[in-house]
Design an enzyme around this catalytic site. Structure first.
Site, mmCIF file in Angstrom:
data_model
loop_
_atom_site.group_PDB
_atom_site.id
_atom_site.type_symbol
_atom_site.label_atom_id
_atom_site.label_comp_id
_atom_site.label_asym_id
_atom_site.label_seq_id
_atom_site.Cartn_x
_atom_site.Cartn_y
_atom_site.Cartn_z
ATOM 1 N N TYR A 1 0.822 -1.205 0.000
ATOM 2 C CA TYR A 1 0.000 0.000 0.000
ATOM 3 C C TYR A 1 0.860 1.261 0.000
ATOM 4 O O TYR A 1 1.917 1.280 0.629
ATOM 5 C CB TYR A 1 -0.902 0.025 1.242
ATOM 6 C CG TYR A 1 -1.826 1.206 1.262
ATOM 7 C CD1 TYR A 1 -2.998 1.188 0.517
ATOM 8 C CD2 TYR A 1 -1.507 2.361 1.971
ATOM 9 C CE1 TYR A 1 -3.841 2.288 0.502
ATOM 10 C CE2 TYR A 1 -2.350 3.461 1.958
ATOM 11 C CZ TYR A 1 -3.515 3.412 1.223
ATOM 12 O OH TYR A 1 -4.355 4.505 1.201
ATOM 13 N N TRP B 1 0.985 5.727 -1.565
ATOM 14 C CA TRP B 1 0.704 6.689 -2.617
ATOM 15 C C TRP B 1 1.814 6.780 -3.650
ATOM 16 O O TRP B 1 1.594 7.302 -4.735
ATOM 17 C CB TRP B 1 0.462 8.063 -1.991
ATOM 18 C CG TRP B 1 -0.946 8.287 -1.548
ATOM 19 C CD1 TRP B 1 -1.735 7.419 -0.843
ATOM 20 C CD2 TRP B 1 -1.740 9.453 -1.780
ATOM 21 N NE1 TRP B 1 -2.965 7.981 -0.611
ATOM 22 C CE2 TRP B 1 -2.995 9.242 -1.172
ATOM 23 C CE3 TRP B 1 -1.502 10.667 -2.417
ATOM 24 C CZ2 TRP B 1 -4.020 10.191 -1.204
ATOM 25 C CZ3 TRP B 1 -2.524 11.618 -2.437
ATOM 26 C CH2 TRP B 1 -3.761 11.370 -1.847
HETATM 27 P P1 PGD Z 1 3.612 8.185 1.839
HETATM 28 O O1 PGD Z 1 4.443 8.985 2.784
HETATM 29 O O2 PGD Z 1 2.898 8.937 0.770
HETATM 30 O O3 PGD Z 1 2.553 7.429 2.762
HETATM 31 O O4 PGD Z 1 0.548 6.284 3.613
HETATM 32 P P2 PGD Z 1 1.619 6.173 2.437
HETATM 33 O O5 PGD Z 1 2.410 4.933 2.650
HETATM 34 O O6 PGD Z 1 0.978 6.370 1.122
HETATM 35 O O7 PGD Z 1 4.475 6.997 1.243
HETATM 36 C C1 PGD Z 1 4.759 6.881 -0.109
HETATM 37 C C2 PGD Z 1 6.200 6.451 -0.257
HETATM 38 O O8 PGD Z 1 6.464 6.256 -1.630
HETATM 39 C C3 PGD Z 1 7.207 7.466 0.244
HETATM 40 O O9 PGD Z 1 8.079 6.864 1.164
HETATM 41 C C4 PGD Z 1 7.962 7.897 -1.010
HETATM 42 O O10 PGD Z 1 9.336 8.157 -0.801
HETATM 43 C C5 PGD Z 1 7.786 6.693 -1.892
HETATM 44 N N1 PGD Z 1 7.922 6.979 -3.323
HETATM 45 C C6 PGD Z 1 7.644 8.116 -3.998
HETATM 46 N N2 PGD Z 1 7.867 7.938 -5.317
HETATM 47 C C7 PGD Z 1 8.292 6.676 -5.488
HETATM 48 C C8 PGD Z 1 8.676 5.910 -6.616
HETATM 49 O O11 PGD Z 1 8.655 6.345 -7.738
HETATM 50 N N3 PGD Z 1 9.038 4.621 -6.382
HETATM 51 C C9 PGD Z 1 9.046 4.078 -5.142
HETATM 52 N N4 PGD Z 1 9.386 2.807 -5.017
HETATM 53 N N5 PGD Z 1 8.709 4.795 -4.053
HETATM 54 C C10 PGD Z 1 8.331 6.067 -4.223
HETATM 55 C C11 PGD Z 1 -0.487 7.198 3.575
HETATM 56 C C12 PGD Z 1 -1.622 6.692 4.452
HETATM 57 O O12 PGD Z 1 -1.350 6.951 5.832
HETATM 58 C C13 PGD Z 1 -2.928 7.281 4.103
HETATM 59 S S1 PGD Z 1 -3.348 7.412 2.446
HETATM 60 C C14 PGD Z 1 -3.831 7.644 5.045
HETATM 61 S S2 PGD Z 1 -5.272 8.439 4.600
HETATM 62 C C15 PGD Z 1 -3.672 7.315 6.462
HETATM 63 N N6 PGD Z 1 -3.854 8.450 7.309
HETATM 64 C C16 PGD Z 1 -3.516 8.383 8.600
HETATM 65 C C17 PGD Z 1 -4.107 9.214 9.628
HETATM 66 O O13 PGD Z 1 -4.964 10.061 9.368
HETATM 67 N N7 PGD Z 1 -3.673 9.045 10.890
HETATM 68 C C18 PGD Z 1 -2.747 8.132 11.220
HETATM 69 N N8 PGD Z 1 -2.364 8.026 12.493
HETATM 70 N N9 PGD Z 1 -2.199 7.356 10.274
HETATM 71 C C19 PGD Z 1 -2.543 7.432 9.008
HETATM 72 N N10 PGD Z 1 -1.952 6.618 8.074
HETATM 73 C C20 PGD Z 1 -2.399 6.527 6.700
#
Ligand code: PGD
Length: 771
Positions: A112, A114
């Protein structure tokens, strides 16, 4: 002299300024009416020392071979740099071993996250396509964002209705035109609207909200945070105690029922179960009348304010909005279902600008129209392994292989996972109870992560492969409901040895005899043209060919719709356009859900008191309610080292907001380092004193990079301020099993002494193979 190069991201389209192969600045897109300040994080993040430079393997895994290892994630772990050819050989061999010994279901590829914007280099699609060509993997279903919405609403309004709730909500324009009153649970947080999964050509929500306010739409914001709604909306702030929204909603219905204001004709014609709900609301079925006084005692809101609100809601066109944050909590299904029930009692479902919605103020595309024609998409193939876990049950799965769990009426068993493969997500940002997650990550024999940066997830992996960022590859981006598909030309060369994941997977597939199945004989450039042309052929009207599109830098999306009324056809004629529910009507009572027999999700909207709530037994030990919402300094954990994110830090740490009264009794001043703790863990954060936060509530947004470097010295589970060391790893309910990260009871104290440094922005110790 710098060169501007247009790009797109989850936080919008903008230009990067490039000089000698480096990003030196950013510029907002002139066509974006409300650019996001998050773009300012990019220059620092792009060239930061925490970029993963080379393929690396954890020393202990290299020396000892695959196996469970509870030292994964140890801050003093060492990584060994290998050349690409060697590491791909090692990884291909390991995939082969796991498939051969345990079968493909032993590979967890749910992965999972983004990742980044871009239709072709979409991390999950790439990984899923790759694993499918190898014979499949255990996957995940639904999202951390809104699993309760995804699972509940097909029961309540049918599959199509649930889809439209998320994908085709009424536009901000229609709200400005028709709506008198928005009652919004969880506010309409502007910073949430800066981001849209997949990239966005223009931010429409903020101007939409401004226009609605200008046209006189009134807003009542029921939330523990005043600034969950922007000042310009002049919202009335009802500072309810977190987790009590369902009680408030039931009380509003109580007023409608007892004062003869409920639309009984609507309820009879368009719903089933209104009578069951009515008897529950009036207390006839359980002996507890859900009066405004009853809800007032739970929520802290004056009973008279609730009575007045119900009367005002019934007097005009009212939109009931439940933000996604509200359902990201224990029993998160209930406020959603109760919100729909209130809208039904008001008789406004299916009217322009009225009824129910879930997502305004939760993400930037909500209320911005729809693109029903779809977008260019990399096919992932059909995964032959049917097993999928609810996405937020990942620790349970790793810790309890073979054990049963409930989900949406089915009893399933967790698979026995031997290899975890993650790309484009950061579970050590997004999951709850990170100490437990760390234990869970100790269980598999091998963990593989593709990352651009040394996140905490990468630091829990055995094999870390460096991925290019969006700025280092050609792609194009647009999101659901977007106005334009935008070209994203490569702006700078790849960092060190970083590779496009497509090339990594193609090389691995080659070693595993699946190259042609994965690549279909195309290079990345050929895929970009192929996917675009395939999409273009779906439209009869003339669209530019790929070369013309690329040259022009984008194309306006055809087939957009803006003028829909949610469930409008059903309202016009429920017999010829019934909902896809068992009754064809809105199910205010669901015999299906009731039949599941879940005490944590009964057959109609019900007040269930969460443990993580002010006034609960648990709050006697942990008296403050932490709201762990989405950050305004960055997207999730991405680019936390960037200028905009850094500008919000206090004493190097994530800012935690406290009400002045709560700060005063604890002797905490603005700028102090504080320790936030409960029985699951603790973190350090920087205090910000503010009366925008309700008394009894503290707010620490998610996304500070998890830094366990002080844990052994007893300083804190995370010295940087990641709230997920405090949140509970428990599902919303047996129905949806969604994420409950929004609320956690805690205590906060001033940190005595010299706080330990934040070390997470230094990459881990790395050596070369020969050293
Ligand atoms: P990001 O930090 O966006 O968080 O959780 P999610 O795991 O989506 O992580 C994306 C990762 O992808 C980053 O580490 C980035 O470096 C990496 N990345 C970017 N581009 C690339 C690429 O081209 N290739 C690769 N391999 N990696 C890449 C988000 C999630 O957290 C979500 S959507 C929600 S809504 C939740 N919200 C909450 C909340 O409200 N409260 C708490 N306590 N926890 C939550 N967690 C959830």
């Amino acid at each position: 002299m710098s060169v501007p190069i247009p790009t797109s991201s989850h936080w919008g389209s903008y230009e990067v300024l490039v000089q000698q192969g480096r990003v030196v600045g950013v510029r907002p897109d002139p066509n974006d009416p409300a650019p996001s300040p998050i773009i300012e994080n990019t220059p620092d993040a792009q060239h930061h020392p925490t970029r993963v430079a080379c393929p690396t393997v954890r020393r202990r895994w290299l020396d000892n071979g695959p196996g469970a290892d509870d030292r994964r994630g140890a801050p003093d772990d060492e990584y060994v740099e290998l050349c690409w050819e060697s590491v791909l050989d090692v990884l291909a061999g390991e995939l082969e071993r796991v498939r051969g010994d345990y079968g493909n279901a032993a590979i967890y590829g749910g992965s999972y996250g983004w990742g980044s914007a871009g239709r072709f280099h979409h991390c999950q699609s790439q990984l899923h396509r790759f694993l499918t060509t190898l014979g499949g993997y255990t996957g995940s279903r639904d999202t951390y964002s809104h699993a309760a919405v995804e699972v509940l609403f097909p029961h309540v309004v049918g599959a199509r209705g649930a889809h439209d709730l998320l994908r085709r909500p009424v536009t901000w324009g229609a709200i400005a035109e028709h709506t008198d009153l928005i009652i919004t649970f969880g506010g309409l947080r502007v910073s949430n609207t800066w981001t849209v999964s997949g990239g966005r050509a223009a931010h429409i929500a903020e101007p939409g909200m401004r226009e609605a306010a200008r046209r006189g739409v009134r807003v009542v914001s029921i939330s523990p945070l005043r600034d969950d709604t922007m000042a310009e909306m002049k919202a009335e702030w009802l500072a309810a105690s977190p987790g009590t929204d369902t009680a408030v909603l039931l009380a509003l219905m109580h007023v409608l029922f007892t004062e003869g204001r409920a639309d009984t004709e609507f309820l009879e014609r368009y719903t089933v179960g209104a009578d069951v709900l009515r008897r529950y609301v009036l207390g006839e079925s359980d002996g507890v009348a859900k009066t405004p006084e009853w809800a007032g005692a739970l929520s802290g809101l004056p009973a008279e304010a609730l009575r007045d609100l119900a009367r005002r809601a019934a007097a005009g066109r009212t939109l009931v909005n439940v933000g996604w944050s509200v359902q990201r909590a224990r029993y998160g299904e209930q406020p959603l279902w109760a919100g729909m029930a209130l809208a039904a009692c008001l008789g406004q479902v299916g009217l322009p600008g009225g009824g129910f919605a879930t997502g305004y103020g939760s993400m930037g595309n909500y209320g911005g129209g729809a693109t029903p024609g779809g977008l260019p998409t990399l096919p992932q193939g059909i995964n032959p392994i049917p097993t999928k876990i609810p996405v937020a049950r990942v620790s349970d799965m790793l810790l309890h292989p073979g054990e049963p769990f409930d989900f949406n009426g089915r009893r399933q068993r967790y698979p026995d996972i031997r290899l975890v493969y993650w790309s484009g997500g950061n579970p050590f940002h997004h999951h709850q109870d990170l100490t437990r997650l760390s234990r869970a990550f100790g269980r598999p024999e091998t963990v593989v992560v593709h990352e651009t940066h040394w996140t905490a997830t990468a630091r829990h992996a055995d094999i870390v492969l460096p991925a290019t960022t969006t700025l280092e590859r050609d792609d194009y981006a647009a999101s659901q409901g977007d106005v334009r598909l935008r070209a994203m030309p490569r702006a700078v060369p790849p960092h060190a040895e970083a590779r496009d994941e497509y090339d990594t997977f193609a090389a691995l597939a080659g070693r595993l005899g699946a190259e042609l199945a994965f690549t279909e004989g195309r290079t990345s450039a050929q895929w970009l043209a192929h996917l675009y042309e395939k999409w273009r052929r779906r439209w009869r009207q003339a669209l530019p060919n790929f070369a013309e599109f690329w040259e022009a830098g984008g194309v306006d999306l055809p087939g957009r719709t803006e003028d829909e009324t949610l469930l409008g056809a059903f309202r016009a004629d429920p017999d010829s356009a019934p909902l896809q529910t068992p009754s064809g009507r809105i199910e205010l009572y669901s015999a299906t859900i009731d039949g599941f027999g879940y005490s944590d999700c009964p057959g109609h909207p019900t007040w269930l008191a969460p443990q993580e709530r002010l006034g609960s037994q648990r709050s006697q030990t942990w008296p403050l309610l932490l709201v762990a919402n989405q950050p305004s300094g960055r997207l999730h954990s991405q680019q936390d080292m960037g200028a905009h994110s850094r500008s919000q830090k206090v004493a190097e740490r994530a800012p935690i907001r406290l009400h002045p009264d709560d700060a005063a009794v604890r002797g905490i001043g603005d700028g102090d380092v504080v320790r936030v703790a409960n029985d699951r863990g603790s973190c350090l954060a920087g205090a910000v004193i503010s009366d925008d936060v309700r008394p009894g509530v503290v707010q620490l947004s998610t996304g500070a990079w998890y830094d366990p470097s002080g844990a052994q010295a007893g300083e804190a589970t995370c010295v940087h301020g990641n709230p997920n060391v405090l949140t509970a790893d428990v599902g919303t309910s047996s129905l949806s099993q969604g994420c409950t990260g929004q609320h956690a009871l805690v205590e906060v104290e001033r940190y005595a002494g010299e706080p330990p440094p934040v070390r997470v922005f230094t990459p881990p110790r790395t050596t070369t193979a020969s050293s």
